[in-house]
Each structure stands twice: as C-alpha cells, then as structure tokens.
Design a protein around this motif. Structure first.
Motif, PDB file in Angstrom:
ATOM      1  N   CYS A 113      42.836  59.557 -23.389  1.00 29.99           N
ATOM      2  CA  CYS A 113      42.486  59.345 -22.187  1.00 29.99           C
ATOM      3  C   CYS A 113      43.864  58.875 -21.437  1.00 29.99           C
ATOM      4  CB  CYS A 113      41.515  58.904 -21.714  1.00 29.99           C
ATOM      5  SG  CYS A 113      41.365  58.535 -20.092  1.00 29.99           S
ATOM      6  N   ASN A 169      43.956  57.210 -19.336  1.00 30.93           N
ATOM      7  CA  ASN A 169      43.068  56.027 -18.207  1.00 30.93           C
ATOM      8  C   ASN A 169      43.209  54.822 -19.607  1.00 30.93           C
ATOM      9  OD1 ASN A 169      42.935  54.751 -15.705  1.00 30.93           O
ATOM     10  ND2 ASN A 169      40.697  54.839 -16.124  1.00 30.93           N
ATOM     11  N   ILE A 170      43.546  55.352 -20.647  1.00 32.69           N
ATOM     12  CA  ILE A 170      43.798  54.455 -22.219  1.00 32.69           C
ATOM     13  C   ILE A 170      45.427  54.120 -22.630  1.00 32.69           C
ATOM     14  CG2 ILE A 170      42.208  53.946 -24.371  1.00 32.69           C
ATOM     15  CD1 ILE A 170      40.279  55.431 -23.511  1.00 32.69           C
ATOM     16  N   GLY A 183      41.828  51.369 -19.847  1.00 31.82           N
ATOM     17  CA  GLY A 183      40.421  52.626 -19.651  1.00 31.82           C
ATOM     18  C   GLY A 183      39.292  51.838 -18.071  1.00 31.82           C
ATOM     19  N   CYS A 184      38.664  52.660 -17.751  1.00 32.66           N
ATOM     20  CA  CYS A 184      37.453  52.453 -16.431  1.00 32.66           C
ATOM     21  C   CYS A 184      36.846  51.253 -16.915  1.00 32.66           C
ATOM     22  CB  CYS A 184      36.500  53.167 -16.463  1.00 32.66           C
ATOM     23  SG  CYS A 184      37.302  55.182 -16.146  1.00 32.66           S
ATOM     24  N   PHE A 200      33.709  50.082 -17.216  1.00 41.27           N
ATOM     25  CA  PHE A 200      32.861  50.220 -17.995  1.00 41.27           C
ATOM     26  C   PHE A 200      32.953  50.996 -19.623  1.00 41.27           C
ATOM     27  CE2 PHE A 200      33.476  53.148 -15.031  1.00 41.27           C
ATOM     28  CZ  PHE A 200      32.971  54.111 -15.763  1.00 41.27           C
ATOM     29  N   CYS A 201      33.779  51.682 -19.497  1.00 40.57           N
ATOM     30  CA  CYS A 201      34.007  52.447 -21.173  1.00 40.57           C
ATOM     31  C   CYS A 201      34.490  51.728 -22.233  1.00 40.57           C
ATOM     32  CB  CYS A 201      35.134  53.014 -20.098  1.00 40.57           C
ATOM     33  SG  CYS A 201      35.384  54.236 -21.536  1.00 40.57           S
ATOM     34  N   ASN A 239      36.246  61.257 -24.478  1.00 42.42           N
ATOM     35  CA  ASN A 239      37.159  61.096 -23.708  1.00 42.42           C
ATOM     36  C   ASN A 239      37.530  62.175 -23.090  1.00 42.42           C
ATOM     37  OD1 ASN A 239      38.163  58.530 -24.796  1.00 42.42           O
ATOM     38  ND2 ASN A 239      39.165  59.412 -26.941  1.00 42.42           N
ATOM     39  N   THR A 240      39.077  62.555 -22.660  1.00 40.40           N
ATOM     40  CA  THR A 240      39.221  63.424 -21.712  1.00 40.40           C
ATOM     41  C   THR A 240      39.945  64.644 -21.591  1.00 40.40           C
ATOM     42  OG1 THR A 240      39.857  61.869 -20.104  1.00 40.40           O
ATOM     43  CG2 THR A 240      40.982  64.066 -19.750  1.00 40.40           C
ATOM     44  N   ARG A 293      38.736  64.420 -15.988  1.00 46.87           N
ATOM     45  CA  ARG A 293      39.612  63.769 -15.345  1.00 46.87           C
ATOM     46  C   ARG A 293      39.459  64.879 -14.696  1.00 46.87           C
ATOM     47  NH1 ARG A 293      40.936  58.560 -14.904  1.00 46.87           N
ATOM     48  NH2 ARG A 293      42.492  58.847 -14.101  1.00 46.87           N
TER      49      ARG A 293
HETATM   50  S1  SF4 Z   1      35.346  56.941 -18.784  1.00 51.32           S
HETATM   51 FE1  SF4 Z   1      36.345  58.997 -19.136  1.00 51.32          FE
HETATM   52  S2  SF4 Z   1      38.183  58.286 -17.533  1.00 51.32           S
HETATM   53 FE2  SF4 Z   1      37.181  56.483 -17.632  1.00 51.32          FE
HETATM   54  S3  SF4 Z   1      38.724  55.853 -19.388  1.00 51.32           S
HETATM   55 FE3  SF4 Z   1      36.531  56.419 -20.019  1.00 51.32          FE
HETATM   56  S4  SF4 Z   1      37.489  58.169 -20.860  1.00 51.32           S
HETATM   57 FE4  SF4 Z   1      39.408  57.734 -19.727  1.00 51.32          FE
END
Ligand code: SF4
Length: 319
Positions: free
Chosen positions: A39, A41-42, A50-51, A53-54, A95-96, A126
């Motif tokens: 991802c 974002n990771i 990442g987010c 909460f992820c 993931n993405t 995403r």
């Molecule tokens: S929730 Fe989705 S977009 Fe956010 S870090 Fe996790 S895998 Fe990536």
C-alpha cells in the motif's frame, strides 16, 4: 407497525445485502485472496505506517505464500463445505489491490476470469491508485464477470483524514468514484463511524457527501481499536475514546437516513479479528447491534433514504 422501506421483505428498514442477493437470486460467498501487494500509505510512497487503525492484515483466511489459484482452491473448499452450491466472489482484500503494474493487475483478474467457479470479482483499493488505464482494463474484464471496486474513504472530512493519516483528500476520492461509476463498474464505499475527533454530525455529513455519488453499495464500519496499531497507542494514552453502543446506533441510523434507497448496505457492524480487538468490546455482540438498529429505526419511524431526496438534486461532477 408497517415498514415503509421499499427494498425490504422483513423488519429491516435499510437495503440489506441479503435482500439484494435474494432479489437477484444470488448466493455469493467471498473467497479472500491476498495478491501480495503493498500500500502506498505503508511503503513510504505516500506515507509510512499507514492509516492509524490499520494493521495491514486484510483477510483472515488468506495465505500469501500461495498463488492466487491455490488460495482460491483453499477458500472455495472452505466455503463449499458449508454451502455446497455457493457462488464465489474472489475478494482481493488485503492492502491496495490496484497498487501494481497493469500486467500484474491483468494476471490477477485473468486467474478469476479463467476459473469457472468464480462468478464475481471484488478489489479493495485506494482512489489514488486507480487511473484511466486500470479502469479500462477493469471495464473490459467486467464485461465477462461483474467487478466491484471497494474504496476505503472512511470520512469526507479532510481534517479527520489528516488525523488518521489517510494520505489523500476527499476530492481525490470523489473524482475516482465518479470515474468508476462512469465506466459502469460497481462501486462500494467504506465508511467508518467513531473516527478520532468526529461527532455524529461529521459522520452524517460524510454519508451525505457519498450519497451524491450514488454508490452501488456502502459498508458502514465501527472504528475498532486493533492491537498493535497507532490507534491502539492513542487509546492507551487516553487520546482516543471509542463510540459507546448508543452513540454508534444513533450515528448508523442517521447515516442510513441520508443514503439513497438503492445503495446496498453491505455491512453495518464491525467485523474485525476478535482476537486482536481491544475496544469497544460491546461490538462483539453483532446480533444486539443489528437488533438495536432495527428497533431504533422503528421507534423513530425512519428508514434508509428518508432524508435523502432533499440533497439529491445537487450536482456532483469530476473536478
Ligand atoms: S487501511 Fe488501506 S489505505 Fe490505509 S494503510 Fe491500510 S491498506 Fe493502506
């Protein structure tokens, strides 16, 4: 009391997945697949970590050391032990799942197109990882088997998006969502209630914004504090308070009221890994949560879309 909601055959006052599937004569079960993608974002492309909460774990049954075909075999065996005639949705969940080259995406899709047991394909991704080329590829494939793209928006509030480290703005989501719809690909939007700093009004505003896009489906999640995440640390430090049971029920009902009647509500409770759930523990009792939503909707004599029409006239365009 009569149920005024038109897409229901029972006491549900919202458009459940069960109603939708029954109307179409579908008995579909999700086979979770991990394509081994990361991802942005990771991995540092957009952000690291990442987010908040992820925990990056995705599905519960997946084993990314296996090929996609082997994972499908394993998942279909698991599902058909319970429901022998189940139709299968190949669900790329971890993931993405468009964060890859066109060749890789094509190969992921081809495995599903070639497998006669697979009826539907669903990819979690995403909005900043969808471009015109990928949409073209997915549109072509969706002419052979229906494809759903699942976008994790969580909130339309860009300030909250910064707090949760989502890594893109609402406008990015809106443009991608409208393009997906333009291509005739099924769109499912994930929302989260109880994000840090958000009030019930913020959550309803997000549902209103999403309603303008008229997604085919929405998943309303409850913010779960999962062991080992950044949110877990915030919770331990007293910087995050999860929603109470009644706050969640109230927010969920109010969000349903502003969504279009045709939008299928694919999920309305949290469904995280129970072993990693730190809070709120009341969310483990899904039957109580679902029953209380039904009860509150009946008490308020409300239903999905009751407050939708007043907003539906607004124009929603790609910017
Ligand atoms: S929730 Fe989705 S977009 Fe956010 S870090 Fe996790 S895998 Fe990536």
């Amino acid at each position: 009391m009569n149920n005024p909601f038109k897409y229901s055959r029972d006491n549900k006052r919202y458009h459940t997945l069960a109603y939708h599937n029954k109307s179409l004569g579908i008995k579909s079960h999700k086979a979770s697949i991990d394509a081994g993608l990361s991802c942005p974002n990771i991995d540092g492309t957009v952000s690291k970590g990442g987010c908040i909460f992820c925990d990056g774990s995705g599905g519960y049954f997946t084993d990314k050391t296996l090929s996609i075909k082997e994972q499908l075999d394993k998942e279909i065996e698991r599902i058909r032990k319970k429901v022998s005639d189940a139709k299968i949705t190949a669900y790329f969940q971890s993931n993405t799942n468009t964060y890859c080259s066109l060749t890789k995406l094509q190969s992921m899709i081809d495995v599903c197109l070639e497998d006669e047991r697979v009826s539907f394909i669903s990819l979690g991704t995403r909005p900043d990882c969808i471009d015109d080329e990928k949409l073209k590829l997915l549109k072509k494939a969706s002419e052979l088997k229906p494809i759903t793209l699942e976008l994790g928006l969580q909130t339309s509030n860009d300030n909250t998006a910064l707090i949760i480290n989502r890594g893109y703005k609402y406008e990015t989501f809106k443009n991608a969502a409208l393009k997906i719809k333009e291509q005739g690909i099924r769109l499912c939007v994930h929302l989260i209630t109880g994000l840090p700093g958000e009030t019930a009004d913020d959550m309803v505003n997000t549902a209103r914004d999403v309603a303008l896009i008229k997604p085919d489906a929405v998943k309303i999640h409850l913010m779960h504090v999962i062991k080992g995440t950044a949110l877990h640390k915030m919770y331990e430090d007293g910087l995050y308070t999860p929603l109470s049971f009644y706050e969640y029920i109230d927010a969920a009902v109010r969000m349903l009221e502003v969504l279009p009647a045709e939008t299928v509500i694919e999920r309305i409770t949290g469904d995280g890994d129970k072993n990693k759930l730190i809070a709120p523990l009341w969310s483990r009792d899904k039957i109580r949560v679902l029953g209380s939503i039904d009860k509150l909707m009946a008490e308020r004599n409300t239903y999905q879309s009751r407050l939708y029409l007043q907003d539906s006239e607004k124009e929603c365009i790609i910017e």
